[in-house]
Design an enzyme around this catalytic site. Structure first.
Site, PDB file in Angstrom:
ATOM      1  N   GLU A   1      68.106 -14.601 -16.057  1.00  0.00           N
ATOM      2  CA  GLU A   1      68.872 -15.835 -16.302  1.00  0.00           C
ATOM      3  C   GLU A   1      69.422 -16.293 -14.958  1.00  0.00           C
ATOM      4  O   GLU A   1      70.179 -15.569 -14.320  1.00  0.00           O
ATOM      5  CB  GLU A   1      70.009 -15.578 -17.283  1.00  0.00           C
TER       6      GLU A   1
ATOM      7  N   ASP B   1      71.358 -11.067 -17.340  1.00  0.00           N
ATOM      8  CA  ASP B   1      72.404 -12.087 -17.406  1.00  0.00           C
ATOM      9  C   ASP B   1      72.824 -12.543 -16.000  1.00  0.00           C
ATOM     10  O   ASP B   1      73.094 -11.708 -15.134  1.00  0.00           O
ATOM     11  CB  ASP B   1      73.606 -11.488 -18.151  1.00  0.00           C
TER      12      ASP B   1
ATOM     13  N   HIS C   1      71.932 -18.497 -27.289  1.00  0.00           N
ATOM     14  CA  HIS C   1      73.310 -18.263 -27.751  1.00  0.00           C
ATOM     15  C   HIS C   1      74.334 -19.105 -26.996  1.00  0.00           C
ATOM     16  O   HIS C   1      75.484 -19.191 -27.418  1.00  0.00           O
ATOM     17  CB  HIS C   1      73.651 -16.781 -27.607  1.00  0.00           C
ATOM     18  N   ASP C   2      73.932 -19.717 -25.869  1.00  0.00           N
ATOM     19  CA  ASP C   2      74.844 -20.543 -25.075  1.00  0.00           C
ATOM     20  C   ASP C   2      74.578 -22.029 -25.233  1.00  0.00           C
ATOM     21  O   ASP C   2      75.288 -22.846 -24.627  1.00  0.00           O
ATOM     22  CB  ASP C   2      74.708 -20.196 -23.580  1.00  0.00           C
TER      23      ASP C   2
ATOM     24  N   ASP D   1      69.617  -6.787 -23.250  1.00  0.00           N
ATOM     25  CA  ASP D   1      70.347  -7.610 -22.296  1.00  0.00           C
ATOM     26  C   ASP D   1      70.914  -6.711 -21.203  1.00  0.00           C
ATOM     27  O   ASP D   1      71.466  -5.654 -21.490  1.00  0.00           O
ATOM     28  CB  ASP D   1      71.495  -8.330 -23.011  1.00  0.00           C
TER      29      ASP D   1
END
Length: 558
Positions: free
Chosen positions: A256, A199, A329-330, A98
């Site tokens: 993302e 991210d 994860h979100d 990440d």
């Protein structure tokens, strides 16, 4: 369409805190991940995406990084990480990390220096502004509630934080900061990683002047997303980043990008532009949100999902590449959100997997998805850990909204739904830890766990294994074109993939009704083979058949 390994891969996301704990402290760690690599190899995935494992005070579960080149103590050491990389590579899999460079932690050495004085060399690594008329520099809201600005007494100025106040935004207008980021990325690439998931990377360019967003009735702070999503210099920054880092290695990147449209995604992912290889977009996971955002619940309409996913399939058809996901994860658990996590949990989980994995793009599996893990319903708000959930709860209670109404939204949409520990077996704490887990285990672990699915040949696990295997056997699944079928049908999501003389007909019944599928007359073939089905006994040829609740079928036509 150029053929590459990352187009042909299936990615598995690990959220380390909740994956597997090796030392009994209740927190997942790197050695825990190493101990489960054979399970992932058995599943058949090609790439592991590791959510942040860097040094962090953990305000936002590791997405607030205080040292980009060290490992969080709770997860282990750099030696443990190096062992993980070696063990992943030994099994023929790849590892992507990440990359969180829209913001850092306020405990990063850059920020500690930046706030010391206005003439500190690190001052411009972050976005500082004086107040305006005795209040914040503008009216932007943080994604985690409240203002996006935090006052700092030392220099009598505010710093921007689009997320938590412990996540100050980095100033990408500063070329020195950008060079520091590229240096850090190359350090990891030289260690042998296979790419980055980036991210909120489309937030890094902000509109000059940071103007107020149009006000909204009854709101003190409003989203200023039009001033930082896909900002004025974003393509320039991403092209520079690619040129100075990932272009020099055989790796994959996925950005993302909240708020990105298919047209914008074409620009981001077009191969000749050299920005990112694919994007995570959020349109399809916002279709069950009302006008007031994610916590404003509304049922998903199948027609909306068809239109959206088909729009992305066609939109990036010959330019760029899609990432395919329902979980991360979100996001809440797919089977609870879009399927039926009761009577038809297994069938609907398999159906949703079929729908996604047969589309054009790179599929992403989130930990526990392959065993059909479900959402959690904690009774007390104190049992929840996620900063976004807790801030929202506090804000809504202050507005007088009843506890029960807020909890209903959390049960459906809260990020902790995805963050309960992975359920490995039916022993205490689901085999996740010998200690007390950092967040409670879903009580259904006795029935839903990895041991059970590996022992059951008809399980969701082996269904995923088969979908991954088919992808390697049939080029049409990776590179075939896409066209929607039965667009107006209210129960069935069906589409056809085409490559040369082959066609793949995908039929997914989204509900517990029993509709009949009719193959359109213009699809011609001489022979058909049923290559995927989530029910054992199936009747009817590809031309016409009645679907069982949540049934999925895939036919290969020649």
């Amino acid at each position: 369409m150029k053929k590459t390994w990352w187009k042909e891969s299936v990615v598995y996301q690990i959220y380390p805190r909740s994956f597997a704990d090796s030392n009994g402290d209740g927190i997942g760690d790197l050695k825990g991940i190493i101990s489960k690599l054979d399970y992932l190899k058995k599943l058949g995935v090609d790439v592991i995406w590791l959510s942040p494992v860097y040094k962090s005070p953990n305000d936002d579960n590791g997405y607030d990084i205080s040292d980009y080149q060290d490992i969080m103590d709770e997860f282990g050491t750099m030696a443990d990480w190096e062992e993980l990389l070696a063990e992943v590579h030994n099994r023929g899999m790849k590892l992507i990390m990440d990359l969180v460079v829209n913001h850092s932690s306020d405990e990063h050495k850059w920020f500690i220096e930046s706030k010391k004085s206005k003439d500190n060399p690190y001052r411009d690594y972050y976005i500082w502004r004086p107040g305006k008329d005795g209040r914040e520099p503008n009216n932007w809201a943080s994604a985690f509630s409240g203002s996006a600005w935090q006052y700092d007494e030392t220099t009598d100025e505010y710093f921007l934080h689009l997320f938590s106040k412990k996540q100050p935004d980095l100033n990408w207008e500063n070329p020195t900061l950008r060079e520091e980021v590229y240096k850090m990325m190359n350090w990891w690439l030289d260690k042998g990683i296979d790419g980055f998931r980036m991210d909120v990377v489309n937030f890094i360019s902000k509109v000059e002047g940071l103007p107020d967003a149009p006000s909204e009735a009854g709101k003190k702070y409003v989203s200023g997303h039009e001033y930082f999503m896909n900002g004025p210099r974003i393509h320039e920054f991403l092209q520079e980043m690619h040129e100075k880092t990932t272009a020099n290695y055989d790796v994959m990147t996925v950005g993302e990008m909240p708020g990105v449209t298919p047209a914008e995604a074409r620009a981001y992912t077009a191969e000749e532009r050299g920005e990112v290889y694919m994007v995570f977009q959020f349109e399809h996971v916002d279709l069950d949100s009302g006008p007031d955002g994610k916590w404003d619940l509304r049922p998903l309409k199948l027609a909306d999902l068809k239109e959206n996913l088909s729009g992305w399939q066609k939109g990036l058809e010959n330019i760029g590449w899609n990432s395919l996901y329902f979980n991360n994860h979100d996001q809440p658990r797919m089977v609870s959100r879009f399927g039926n996590d009761g009577k038809y949990r297994v069938e609907s989980a398999k159906m949703l997997a079929t729908l996604l994995h047969m589309m054009k793009g790179t599929p992403y599996i989130y930990q526990g998805e392959e065993m059909g893990m479900t959402n959690i319903r904690f009774e007390n708000i104190e049992q929840y850990k996620d900063i976004e959930t807790l801030n929202m709860y506090k804000e809504k209670r202050e507005q007088g909204i009843p506890h029960e109404k807020i909890m209903e939204s959390i049960y459906v949409k809260g990020r902790d739904n995805a963050r309960t520990p992975v359920q490995w077996d039916d022993s205490e704490h689901a085999g996740f830890t010998t200690g007390t887990p950092w967040i409670e285990v879903n009580p259904n672990y006795k029935e839903i766990n990895a041991k059970a699915v590996v022992e059951d040949k008809n399980s969701i696990f082996y269904y995923y294994q088969n979908l991954i295997r088919l992808r390697k056997q049939h080029e049409i699944i990776v590179y075939g074109g896409y066209d929607i079928l039965l667009e107006e049908n209210a129960d069935i999501f069906s589409y056809v993939r085409t490559l040369g003389d082959e066609k793949l007909v995908v039929v997914c019944n989204f509900y517990d009704q029993e509709p009949t599928f009719h193959l359109p007359d213009d699809i011609r073939f001489t022979k058909s083979e049923l290559i995927v089905c989530n029910y054992a006994a199936t009747e009817g040829s590809v031309e016409e058949f009645t679907l069982k609740p949540y049934e999925a079928r895939v036919y290969l036509l020649k």
